[in-house]
Design a protein around this motif. Structure first.
Motif, PDB file in Angstrom:
ATOM      1  N   UNK A 456     -11.710  39.355  49.513  1.00  0.00           N
ATOM      2  CA  UNK A 456     -12.053  38.809  48.054  1.00  0.00           C
ATOM      3  C   UNK A 456     -11.015  38.977  47.209  1.00  0.00           C
ATOM      4  N   UNK A 457      -9.948  39.749  47.313  1.00  0.00           N
ATOM      5  CA  UNK A 457      -8.828  39.789  46.381  1.00  0.00           C
ATOM      6  C   UNK A 457      -7.916  38.744  46.940  1.00  0.00           C
ATOM      7  N   UNK A 458      -7.412  38.752  48.056  1.00  0.00           N
ATOM      8  CA  UNK A 458      -6.741  37.542  48.351  1.00  0.00           C
ATOM      9  C   UNK A 458      -7.243  36.099  48.022  1.00  0.00           C
ATOM     10  N   UNK A 459      -8.490  36.069  48.488  1.00  0.00           N
ATOM     11  CA  UNK A 459      -9.043  34.774  47.678  1.00  0.00           C
ATOM     12  C   UNK A 459      -8.894  34.369  46.431  1.00  0.00           C
ATOM     13  N   UNK A 460      -9.256  35.207  45.701  1.00  0.00           N
ATOM     14  CA  UNK A 460      -9.055  35.277  44.110  1.00  0.00           C
ATOM     15  C   UNK A 460      -7.658  34.952  43.777  1.00  0.00           C
ATOM     16  N   UNK A 461      -6.834  35.886  44.259  1.00  0.00           N
ATOM     17  CA  UNK A 461      -5.196  35.493  43.929  1.00  0.00           C
ATOM     18  C   UNK A 461      -4.775  34.047  44.224  1.00  0.00           C
ATOM     19  N   UNK A 462      -5.434  33.883  45.430  1.00  0.00           N
ATOM     20  CA  UNK A 462      -5.088  32.365  45.971  1.00  0.00           C
ATOM     21  C   UNK A 462      -5.450  31.199  45.194  1.00  0.00           C
ATOM     22  N   UNK A 463      -6.704  31.360  44.728  1.00  0.00           N
ATOM     23  CA  UNK A 463      -7.470  30.332  43.522  1.00  0.00           C
ATOM     24  C   UNK A 463      -6.731  30.446  42.390  1.00  0.00           C
ATOM     25  N   UNK A 464      -6.350  31.504  41.869  1.00  0.00           N
ATOM     26  CA  UNK A 464      -5.683  31.520  40.601  1.00  0.00           C
ATOM     27  C   UNK A 464      -6.795  31.595  39.318  1.00  0.00           C
ATOM     28  N   UNK A 465      -6.303  31.937  38.235  1.00  0.00           N
ATOM     29  CA  UNK A 465      -6.815  32.029  37.130  1.00  0.00           C
ATOM     30  C   UNK A 465      -7.630  30.897  36.484  1.00  0.00           C
ATOM     31  N   UNK A 466      -7.196  29.801  36.696  1.00  0.00           N
ATOM     32  CA  UNK A 466      -8.081  28.503  36.547  1.00  0.00           C
ATOM     33  C   UNK A 466      -9.164  28.398  36.949  1.00  0.00           C
ATOM     34  N   UNK A 467      -9.195  28.625  38.488  1.00  0.00           N
ATOM     35  CA  UNK A 467     -10.300  28.538  39.207  1.00  0.00           C
ATOM     36  C   UNK A 467     -11.393  29.531  38.761  1.00  0.00           C
ATOM     37  N   UNK A 468     -10.912  30.719  38.708  1.00  0.00           N
ATOM     38  CA  UNK A 468     -12.010  31.644  38.246  1.00  0.00           C
ATOM     39  C   UNK A 468     -12.460  31.263  36.735  1.00  0.00           C
ATOM     40  N   UNK A 469     -11.625  30.921  35.890  1.00  0.00           N
ATOM     41  CA  UNK A 469     -12.113  30.420  34.438  1.00  0.00           C
ATOM     42  C   UNK A 469     -13.003  29.485  34.609  1.00  0.00           C
ATOM     43  N   UNK A 470     -12.916  28.292  35.556  1.00  0.00           N
ATOM     44  CA  UNK A 470     -13.999  27.308  35.766  1.00  0.00           C
ATOM     45  C   UNK A 470     -15.215  28.079  36.385  1.00  0.00           C
ATOM     46  N   UNK A 471     -15.142  28.708  37.047  1.00  0.00           N
ATOM     47  CA  UNK A 471     -16.578  29.278  37.812  1.00  0.00           C
ATOM     48  C   UNK A 471     -17.320  30.175  36.679  1.00  0.00           C
ATOM     49  N   UNK A 472     -16.582  30.845  35.966  1.00  0.00           N
ATOM     50  CA  UNK A 472     -17.244  31.597  35.022  1.00  0.00           C
ATOM     51  C   UNK A 472     -17.951  30.650  33.964  1.00  0.00           C
ATOM     52  N   UNK A 473     -17.384  29.477  33.676  1.00  0.00           N
ATOM     53  CA  UNK A 473     -17.870  28.569  32.744  1.00  0.00           C
ATOM     54  C   UNK A 473     -19.079  27.857  33.149  1.00  0.00           C
ATOM     55  N   UNK A 474     -18.884  27.553  34.626  1.00  0.00           N
ATOM     56  CA  UNK A 474     -20.115  27.036  35.368  1.00  0.00           C
ATOM     57  C   UNK A 474     -21.200  28.034  35.455  1.00  0.00           C
ATOM     58  N   UNK A 475     -20.910  29.235  35.669  1.00  0.00           N
ATOM     59  CA  UNK A 475     -21.910  30.371  35.743  1.00  0.00           C
ATOM     60  C   UNK A 475     -22.833  30.332  34.675  1.00  0.00           C
TER      61      UNK A 475
END
Length: 475
Positions: A456-475
């Motif tokens: 999970x950590x490797x995945x999130x690091x690879x995806x980066x902050x922008x992808x995480x922020x987008x997922x949070x907005x969509x959630x």
């Protein structure tokens, strides 16, 4: 009373060095204000810290562990004089909650009657299984005591920072690599059979700055050199304030050696072999907290099963010593029934909540309920590769160092921090009612994007902050 209690603000890590941090409680929140309650000072039993659920006392016994009878007495005293809640901090201290100014004398008397002597002086931490672990490279507990004596014998007495922490780690199955300290001594083996102590400053084992590799005879003088340097800087000096080049010039030249690869350390939670005949059993109260009644109920079974000593350890753990291996299953069953985590791979080990609303006056949400909700969402995030820090406010007491994910409470909602501490710039803000859906969205992001063999950590690091922020907005 034999010694004095160390009392702290409402945290489990930042003030886990028996002190009040900057940004702690205001003076009018403190019962019976005394000079010792000035920010940065170490309060005593006479000046406990006011929190959201009463007065909080922190205690580290002088002995390596407690007997079953002593821990039972501690639990009974906490329920009698407080609200019965007992916490094990990330550094392995006891925290007793819910006392009042009127109940404090009774608490002190009961603990003194149980023969529990609080540790005093500079904080020198050693692994919990030091002196019983045959795989330990060197006797950390013995060296720590000699070091304490050497510091106590200095004249004039060094004026050291209240939060100053020293770690002496002899290696072995349970180590202190993840705990930060101002000064670190770590035992290492050389291929030619020599045993040395690596001296480092300011950080965890991974982040601290190495200064020298010292023999056993050089280790204590080496630390004393650092103590004197800190004293010369001033009473607030910490390891990070030391001049590296100047110190290296004063320390013995590092001997040339090739280190032996050390054994893989064990989690402090679960069964920990100590040779062929013996083992320790590490347990973790759910999110580091247990009620006195549940602890007393568990101790009844543990005592019958042969446990004779209980030690606190890192990661909010309690380690049982003495029980034969054929009675371990009895202890495990009782532990689960009483609310302990018993497995190193339990997802709950990787959710790190602070005390939260109701216990801490600064917290904006129930962090422990949020941690439970996170666990119920499944193992996508909590696969053991990262920790999720659930902080009731921006102080970040439960996990002051950076975490892969931090949920920070605020008056109107939550700030989500990626790969930072609670005071770092968040990647997104979410409303109060959206926390569950946001956590679910992060789990879904990992589940849908994780490559084969990726954590999970490797995945999130690879995806980066922008992808995480987008997922949070969509959630």
């Amino acid at each position: 009373m034999k010694g004095s209690f160390m009392v702290a603000a409402d945290t489990q890590t930042m003030e886990d060095q028996a002190c009040i941090p900057q940004g702690g409680a205001a003076e009018d929140d403190i019962a019976s204000p005394l000079p010792s309650m000035v920010r940065g000072a170490c309060p005593s039993l006479n000046a406990p810290m006011q929190t959201g659920d009463g007065l909080l006392v922190r205690l580290r016994p002088w002995t390596p562990g407690l007997t079953v009878a002593q821990l039972r007495a501690l639990a009974e005293a906490t329920e009698k004089h407080g609200n019965g809640l007992i916490e094990i901090t990330a550094r392995g201290n006891f925290q007793l909650r819910g006392m009042t100014p009127q109940s404090m004398p009774g608490l002190a008397a009961d603990i003194d009657r149980a023969g529990i002597v609080p540790e005093s002086g500079v904080a020198i931490e050693v692994p919990p299984l030091s002196d019983v672990d045959p795989s330990e490279i060197a006797d950390a507990r013995g060296l720590a005591q000699r070091l304490r004596n050497a510091i106590d014998s200095l004249h004039p007495k060094p004026a050291l920072a209240a939060k100053l922490a020293i770690i002496v780690d002899g290696g072995g199955r349970v180590i202190l690599d993840e705990i930060s300290a101002d000064i670190r001594l770590k035992a290492i083996n050389a291929v030619d059979g020599r045993q040395l102590w690596e001296l480092a400053i300011a950080g965890t084992q991974a982040t601290a700055t190495p200064l020298a590799n010292l023999t056993d005879e050089q280790a204590i003088p080496g630390v004393i050199t650092l103590v004197k340097a800190l004293t010369a800087i001033g009473p607030r000096a910490r390891g990070r304030d030391l001049d590296i080049a100047s110190l290296q010039a004063q320390l013995p030249a590092a001997p040339h050696f090739s280190p032996v690869e050390s054994a893989t350390p064990a989690s402090p939670v679960g069964l920990i072999p100590l040779g062929k005949q013996h083992a320790a059993l590490g347990l973790r109260p759910a999110f580091g907290r247990i009620h006195a009644r549940d602890l007393i109920r568990f101790l009844e079974v543990a005592e019958v099963a042969g446990v004779h000593e209980i030690r606190t350890g890192p990661e909010h753990s309690l380690l049982m010593l003495g029980s034969p291996r054929d009675r371990i299953e009895d202890i495990l069953a009782a532990a689960v029934d009483c609310g302990f985590q018993t497995r190193a791979d339990d997802p709950a080990n990787y959710a790190v909540p602070c005390s939260g609303a109701g216990a801490c006056a600064s917290a904006h949400y129930s962090t422990r309920q949020a941690a439970a909700d996170l666990i119920n969402l499944g193992p996508d995030l909590l696969d053991g590769s990262l920790q999720v820090h659930l902080s009731g406010c921006a102080k970040g007491c439960a996990h002051p160092s950076p975490a892969m994910l931090t949920i920070v409470g605020a008056a109107t909602g939550y700030a989500i921090v990626v790969n930072g501490s609670s005071s770092s710039e968040p990647v997104a803000y979410i409303h109060k009612e959206d926390l569950k859906s946001a956590l679910a969205a992060l789990g879904k992001l990992v589940r849908n994007n994780k490559a084969a063999g990726e954590s999970a950590q490797q995945c999130l690091k690879r995806l980066g902050r922008d992808a995480i922020a987008t997922a949070l907005r969509q959630g």
